[in-house]
Design a protein around this motif. Structure first.
Motif, PDB file in Angstrom:
ATOM      1  N   MET A   1      86.694  54.892  61.674  1.00 44.75           N
ATOM      2  CA  MET A   1      86.788  53.394  60.885  1.00 44.75           C
ATOM      3  C   MET A   1      85.605  53.121  60.389  1.00 44.75           C
ATOM      4  SD  MET A   1      89.482  51.598  59.861  1.00 44.75           S
ATOM      5  CE  MET A   1      90.846  51.574  60.833  1.00 44.75           C
ATOM      6  N   PHE A   2      85.469  52.805  58.962  1.00 43.84           N
ATOM      7  CA  PHE A   2      84.363  52.563  58.508  1.00 43.84           C
ATOM      8  C   PHE A   2      84.238  51.092  57.742  1.00 43.84           C
ATOM      9  CE2 PHE A   2      84.593  57.092  58.953  1.00 43.84           C
ATOM     10  CZ  PHE A   2      83.529  57.285  59.471  1.00 43.84           C
ATOM     11  N   THR A   3      83.306  50.789  57.244  1.00 40.33           N
ATOM     12  CA  THR A   3      83.187  49.534  56.259  1.00 40.33           C
ATOM     13  C   THR A   3      82.831  49.702  54.816  1.00 40.33           C
ATOM     14  OG1 THR A   3      80.977  48.878  56.742  1.00 40.33           O
ATOM     15  CG2 THR A   3      82.690  48.058  58.381  1.00 40.33           C
ATOM     16  N   GLY A   4      82.190  50.785  54.555  1.00 35.92           N
ATOM     17  CA  GLY A   4      82.027  51.048  53.024  1.00 35.92           C
ATOM     18  C   GLY A   4      80.428  50.406  52.813  1.00 35.92           C
ATOM     19  N   ILE A   5      79.694  50.005  53.908  1.00 38.26           N
ATOM     20  CA  ILE A   5      78.396  49.390  53.719  1.00 38.26           C
ATOM     21  C   ILE A   5      77.526  50.671  54.280  1.00 38.26           C
ATOM     22  CG2 ILE A   5      76.656  47.842  54.300  1.00 38.26           C
ATOM     23  CD1 ILE A   5      79.095  46.573  52.781  1.00 38.26           C
ATOM     24  N   ILE A   6      76.808  51.265  53.172  1.00 37.04           N
ATOM     25  CA  ILE A   6      75.936  52.459  53.330  1.00 37.04           C
ATOM     26  C   ILE A   6      74.731  52.081  54.378  1.00 37.04           C
ATOM     27  CG2 ILE A   6      74.566  54.262  52.370  1.00 37.04           C
ATOM     28  CD1 ILE A   6      77.675  54.207  51.724  1.00 37.04           C
ATOM     29  N   GLU A   7      74.467  52.873  55.286  1.00 38.37           N
ATOM     30  CA  GLU A   7      73.206  52.658  56.245  1.00 38.37           C
ATOM     31  C   GLU A   7      71.909  53.168  55.556  1.00 38.37           C
ATOM     32  OE1 GLU A   7      73.522  52.813  60.570  1.00 38.37           O
ATOM     33  OE2 GLU A   7      75.670  53.589  60.117  1.00 38.37           O
ATOM     34  N   SER A  39      81.597  60.765  64.501  1.00 33.03           N
ATOM     35  CA  SER A  39      82.067  60.573  63.148  1.00 33.03           C
ATOM     36  C   SER A  39      81.161  60.034  62.285  1.00 33.03           C
ATOM     37  CB  SER A  39      83.516  60.200  63.218  1.00 33.03           C
ATOM     38  OG  SER A  39      84.443  60.943  63.981  1.00 33.03           O
ATOM     39  N   VAL A  40      80.842  60.670  61.267  1.00 36.56           N
ATOM     40  CA  VAL A  40      79.776  59.818  60.229  1.00 36.56           C
ATOM     41  C   VAL A  40      80.562  60.161  58.950  1.00 36.56           C
ATOM     42  CG1 VAL A  40      77.655  60.092  59.053  1.00 36.56           C
ATOM     43  CG2 VAL A  40      77.751  60.396  61.656  1.00 36.56           C
ATOM     44  N   LEU A  82      75.535  57.869  53.568  1.00 33.03           N
ATOM     45  CA  LEU A  82      75.631  57.878  55.097  1.00 33.03           C
ATOM     46  C   LEU A  82      76.134  56.627  55.816  1.00 33.03           C
ATOM     47  CD1 LEU A  82      72.982  60.449  56.029  1.00 33.03           C
ATOM     48  CD2 LEU A  82      75.192  60.944  55.546  1.00 33.03           C
ATOM     49  N   GLU A  83      77.223  56.453  56.514  1.00 31.32           N
ATOM     50  CA  GLU A  83      77.566  55.532  57.478  1.00 31.32           C
ATOM     51  C   GLU A  83      78.104  56.096  58.670  1.00 31.32           C
ATOM     52  OE1 GLU A  83      80.648  51.631  57.435  1.00 31.32           O
ATOM     53  OE2 GLU A  83      80.699  53.111  55.785  1.00 31.32           O
ATOM     54  N   ARG A  84      77.637  55.225  59.661  1.00 38.56           N
ATOM     55  CA  ARG A  84      78.172  55.666  61.056  1.00 38.56           C
ATOM     56  C   ARG A  84      79.531  54.774  61.210  1.00 38.56           C
ATOM     57  NH1 ARG A  84      72.831  54.758  64.687  1.00 38.56           N
ATOM     58  NH2 ARG A  84      72.550  53.415  62.937  1.00 38.56           N
ATOM     59  N   CYS A  85      80.402  54.853  61.973  1.00 35.50           N
ATOM     60  CA  CYS A  85      81.569  54.464  62.296  1.00 35.50           C
ATOM     61  C   CYS A  85      81.353  53.145  62.704  1.00 35.50           C
ATOM     62  CB  CYS A  85      82.490  55.183  63.142  1.00 35.50           C
ATOM     63  SG  CYS A  85      81.830  55.544  64.844  1.00 35.50           S
ATOM     64  N   MET A  86      82.279  52.276  62.743  1.00 36.47           N
ATOM     65  CA  MET A  86      82.004  50.829  62.796  1.00 36.47           C
ATOM     66  C   MET A  86      82.355  50.616  64.306  1.00 36.47           C
ATOM     67  SD  MET A  86      85.031  48.670  61.138  1.00 36.47           S
ATOM     68  CE  MET A  86      86.089  47.883  62.059  1.00 36.47           C
ATOM     69  N   LYS A  87      81.625  49.664  64.850  1.00 38.70           N
ATOM     70  CA  LYS A  87      81.653  49.279  66.281  1.00 38.70           C
ATOM     71  C   LYS A  87      82.736  48.139  66.625  1.00 38.70           C
ATOM     72  CE  LYS A  87      76.991  50.099  67.671  1.00 38.70           C
ATOM     73  NZ  LYS A  87      75.537  49.591  67.923  1.00 38.70           N
ATOM     74  N   ARG A  91      80.962  42.575  62.349  1.00 37.31           N
ATOM     75  CA  ARG A  91      81.361  42.011  61.198  1.00 37.31           C
ATOM     76  C   ARG A  91      81.676  43.258  60.123  1.00 37.31           C
ATOM     77  NH1 ARG A  91      76.489  39.028  62.185  1.00 37.31           N
ATOM     78  NH2 ARG A  91      77.206  36.850  62.445  1.00 37.31           N
ATOM     79  N   LEU A  92      83.059  42.938  59.328  1.00 37.95           N
ATOM     80  CA  LEU A  92      83.372  43.719  58.529  1.00 37.95           C
ATOM     81  C   LEU A  92      82.673  43.427  57.309  1.00 37.95           C
ATOM     82  CD1 LEU A  92      85.295  45.994  57.968  1.00 37.95           C
ATOM     83  CD2 LEU A  92      87.015  44.575  57.696  1.00 37.95           C
ATOM     84  N   ASP A  93      81.563  43.622  56.704  1.00 40.78           N
ATOM     85  CA  ASP A  93      80.990  43.147  55.705  1.00 40.78           C
ATOM     86  C   ASP A  93      81.468  43.685  54.280  1.00 40.78           C
ATOM     87  OD1 ASP A  93      79.134  41.716  57.066  1.00 40.78           O
ATOM     88  OD2 ASP A  93      77.655  43.263  57.669  1.00 40.78           O
ATOM     89  N   GLY A  94      82.071  45.052  54.366  1.00 41.87           N
ATOM     90  CA  GLY A  94      82.773  45.504  53.379  1.00 41.87           C
ATOM     91  C   GLY A  94      84.114  45.536  53.305  1.00 41.87           C
TER      92      GLY A  94
END
Length: 195
Positions: A1-7, A39-40, A82-87, A91-94
């Protein structure tokens, strides 16, 4: 699961074809923090790390992924979001992003708007859950964005300077293909309405 905020932006170092698969080796600053089997999201595509060496790591994209995304068109030197999976607990910024690309779209227009940019995209409709709504969420190459204008099979998004400078948007040209993941909540609603 990701947020769509690119690291960060990574750089493709190598592309190796093996049978129906492609192995991508990517140079990224956060590589020392990664581990094998993690997962990335790569331009919004969730891929598993299979090897790590200093600041480079390798992932494999299989035939299914290559058919539905723009991953097959990547070449050494290309930049990738690139974005690593959320912890859990972050916060869910995206918005909620699964890393499962629905389809691709083509960039049809880029307008400079005196401090921001508007990008217009067109896509071929594959199923009834691929919809956008004005002020709704869309993921473009892994980036969580707000839809500005929504039409049948096309939409536009506005990009602020920070997003432009820190993602692959500054490299995007008219005619380029991008990955789309439609809003998961919208997909569920569309499916329920169909019933």
């Amino acid at each position: 699961m990701f947020t769509g905020i690119i690291e960060q932006l990574g750089t493709i170092q190598r592309v190796i074809k093996e049978k129906g698969n492609i192995h991508l080796t990517i140079d990224a600053k956060f590589t020392p923090e990664l581990k094998i089997d993690q997962s990335v999201a790569h331009n919004g595509v969730c891929l598993t790390i299979i090897s790590i060496k200093e600041y480079e790591y390798t992932v494999t994209a299989i035939k299914e992924t290559l058919q539905k995304t723009n991953i097959r068109s990547l070449a050494p030197g290309d930049k990738i979001n690139l974005e690593r999976c959320m912890k859990i607990g972050d916060r869910l910024d995206g918005h909620i992003v699964q890393g499962h690309v629905d389809t691709t779209a083509v960039c049809k227009d880029i307008l400079e708007l005196d401090g921001s940019w508007m990008f217009k995209f067109e896509y071929k409709k594959n199923n009834s859950s691929e919809i956008t709504v004005e002020k709704g969420s869309i993921t473009v190459n892994g980036i969580s964005l707000t839809v500005v204008e929504s039409e049948d099979f096309s939409f536009s998004v506005c990009i602020i300077p920070y997003t432009y400078e820190n993602t692959s948007f500054k490299h995007l040209k008219i005619g380029d293909k991008v990955n789309l993941e439609f809003d998961v909540i919208g997909k569920y609603v569309a499916k329920m309405m169909k019933k």
